[in-house]
Scaffold this motif. Sequence first.
Motif, PDB file in Angstrom:
ATOM      1  N   ARG A 123      13.447 -20.250 -40.051  1.00  0.00           N
ATOM      2  CA  ARG A 123      14.227 -19.052 -40.375  1.00  0.00           C
ATOM      3  C   ARG A 123      13.654 -18.352 -41.604  1.00  0.00           C
ATOM      4  O   ARG A 123      13.366 -18.991 -42.620  1.00  0.00           O
ATOM      5  CB  ARG A 123      15.699 -19.414 -40.599  1.00  0.00           C
ATOM      6  N   GLN A 157      11.913 -18.207 -47.329  1.00  0.00           N
ATOM      7  CA  GLN A 157      12.064 -19.224 -46.297  1.00  0.00           C
ATOM      8  C   GLN A 157      13.421 -19.916 -46.452  1.00  0.00           C
ATOM      9  O   GLN A 157      13.862 -20.189 -47.569  1.00  0.00           O
ATOM     10  CB  GLN A 157      10.949 -20.272 -46.415  1.00  0.00           C
ATOM     11  N   ASP A 158      14.058 -20.194 -45.322  1.00  0.00           N
ATOM     12  CA  ASP A 158      15.307 -20.957 -45.351  1.00  0.00           C
ATOM     13  C   ASP A 158      14.968 -22.427 -45.595  1.00  0.00           C
ATOM     14  O   ASP A 158      14.084 -22.976 -44.936  1.00  0.00           O
ATOM     15  CB  ASP A 158      16.024 -20.793 -44.012  1.00  0.00           C
ATOM     16  N   ASP A 159      15.666 -23.059 -46.523  1.00  0.00           N
ATOM     17  CA  ASP A 159      15.360 -24.461 -46.819  1.00  0.00           C
ATOM     18  C   ASP A 159      16.218 -25.436 -46.016  1.00  0.00           C
ATOM     19  O   ASP A 159      16.199 -26.645 -46.268  1.00  0.00           O
ATOM     20  CB  ASP A 159      15.496 -24.749 -48.320  1.00  0.00           C
ATOM     21  N   THR A 160      16.972 -24.913 -45.025  1.00  0.00           N
ATOM     22  CA  THR A 160      17.796 -25.805 -44.201  1.00  0.00           C
ATOM     23  C   THR A 160      17.280 -25.894 -42.762  1.00  0.00           C
ATOM     24  O   THR A 160      17.943 -26.474 -41.902  1.00  0.00           O
ATOM     25  CB  THR A 160      19.261 -25.330 -44.168  1.00  0.00           C
ATOM     26  N   ASP A 161      16.107 -25.306 -42.492  1.00  0.00           N
ATOM     27  CA  ASP A 161      15.569 -25.335 -41.131  1.00  0.00           C
ATOM     28  C   ASP A 161      14.529 -26.444 -41.000  1.00  0.00           C
ATOM     29  O   ASP A 161      14.435 -27.329 -41.851  1.00  0.00           O
ATOM     30  CB  ASP A 161      14.989 -23.966 -40.752  1.00  0.00           C
ATOM     31  N   ASN A 162      13.716 -26.406 -39.922  1.00  0.00           N
ATOM     32  CA  ASN A 162      12.749 -27.475 -39.656  1.00  0.00           C
ATOM     33  C   ASN A 162      11.339 -27.183 -40.163  1.00  0.00           C
ATOM     34  O   ASN A 162      10.592 -28.096 -40.507  1.00  0.00           O
ATOM     35  CB  ASN A 162      12.678 -27.752 -38.152  1.00  0.00           C
ATOM     36  N   ASP A 164       8.498 -23.588 -41.616  1.00  0.00           N
ATOM     37  CA  ASP A 164       8.446 -22.257 -42.224  1.00  0.00           C
ATOM     38  C   ASP A 164       7.680 -21.249 -41.374  1.00  0.00           C
ATOM     39  O   ASP A 164       6.824 -21.605 -40.565  1.00  0.00           O
ATOM     40  CB  ASP A 164       7.763 -22.329 -43.595  1.00  0.00           C
ATOM     41  N   GLU A 203      14.993 -15.915 -36.805  1.00  0.00           N
ATOM     42  CA  GLU A 203      14.922 -17.327 -36.431  1.00  0.00           C
ATOM     43  C   GLU A 203      13.987 -17.502 -35.233  1.00  0.00           C
ATOM     44  O   GLU A 203      14.235 -16.969 -34.155  1.00  0.00           O
ATOM     45  CB  GLU A 203      16.316 -17.847 -36.072  1.00  0.00           C
ATOM     46  N   GLU A 209      12.690 -27.029 -32.455  1.00  0.00           N
ATOM     47  CA  GLU A 209      12.690 -26.905 -33.913  1.00  0.00           C
ATOM     48  C   GLU A 209      12.755 -25.432 -34.309  1.00  0.00           C
ATOM     49  O   GLU A 209      12.228 -24.559 -33.613  1.00  0.00           O
ATOM     50  CB  GLU A 209      11.454 -27.574 -34.511  1.00  0.00           C
ATOM     51  N   THR A 228      29.049 -18.141 -44.754  1.00  0.00           N
ATOM     52  CA  THR A 228      28.313 -19.392 -44.972  1.00  0.00           C
ATOM     53  C   THR A 228      27.656 -19.897 -43.696  1.00  0.00           C
ATOM     54  O   THR A 228      26.778 -20.760 -43.746  1.00  0.00           O
ATOM     55  CB  THR A 228      29.254 -20.482 -45.510  1.00  0.00           C
ATOM     56  N   THR A 229      28.074 -19.383 -42.543  1.00  0.00           N
ATOM     57  CA  THR A 229      27.488 -19.812 -41.275  1.00  0.00           C
ATOM     58  C   THR A 229      27.062 -18.589 -40.469  1.00  0.00           C
ATOM     59  O   THR A 229      27.582 -17.487 -40.668  1.00  0.00           O
ATOM     60  CB  THR A 229      28.485 -20.633 -40.433  1.00  0.00           C
TER      61      THR A 229
END
Length: 212
Positions: A70, A16-21, A23, A152, A67, A117-118
């Motif tokens: 990712r 799981q991405d820890d920068t999204d809203n 899971d 996403e 929301e 990075t992006t």
Amino acid sequence: EFHCGFEDGNICLFTQDDTDNFDWTKQSTATRNTKYTPNTGPNADRSGSKEGFYMYIETSRPRLEGEKARLLSPVFSIAPKNPYGPTNTAYCFSFFYHMYGQHIGVLNVYLRLKGQTTIENPLWSSSGNKGQRWNEAHVNIYPITSFQLIFEGIRGPGIEGDIAIDDVSIAEGECAKQDLTTKNSVDGAVGILVHIWLFPVIVLISILSPRR
């Protein structure tokens, strides 16, 4: 070759991405809460098994429109280059997706290369209700270094917007031409129809217009 049906406990090292809203959730019909919204989400995994697993985004409250969730694939190393072949090694990336419900938002897939990075432009994208069925996507990718794929899911305007994925595969070599996902195929067809329809109208107008 890589294949993931999300059946094992570690979901094939997806994270799981820890920068999204919120899971993604591992799910099967057999373990699904009986209070789930009945007009969205799969009835079974891609193979039709009610015991099989898939990953999905739950769009019920407290989720809000826009929301994002990712899911990150493991990092893949590319095959050694053939000095007499193409510059970049081609891979066929494929997966099944399920987008059923009147509030379906967007499913994007990104390719992130080592050192990036992006993420900006999606490799593949789809939005809106696709009906109660699994669909398959095939996309050619040509990474120049180690890479990662990012799924996403974006929440739509309401609770009937669950999006699911299953059976993610990566194989060396380009996809078969008949399998490739065609973007904007509907828009292209509409464009052709518009031009066919306009031609006789233009001819008729030119005939009826008074000559000066």
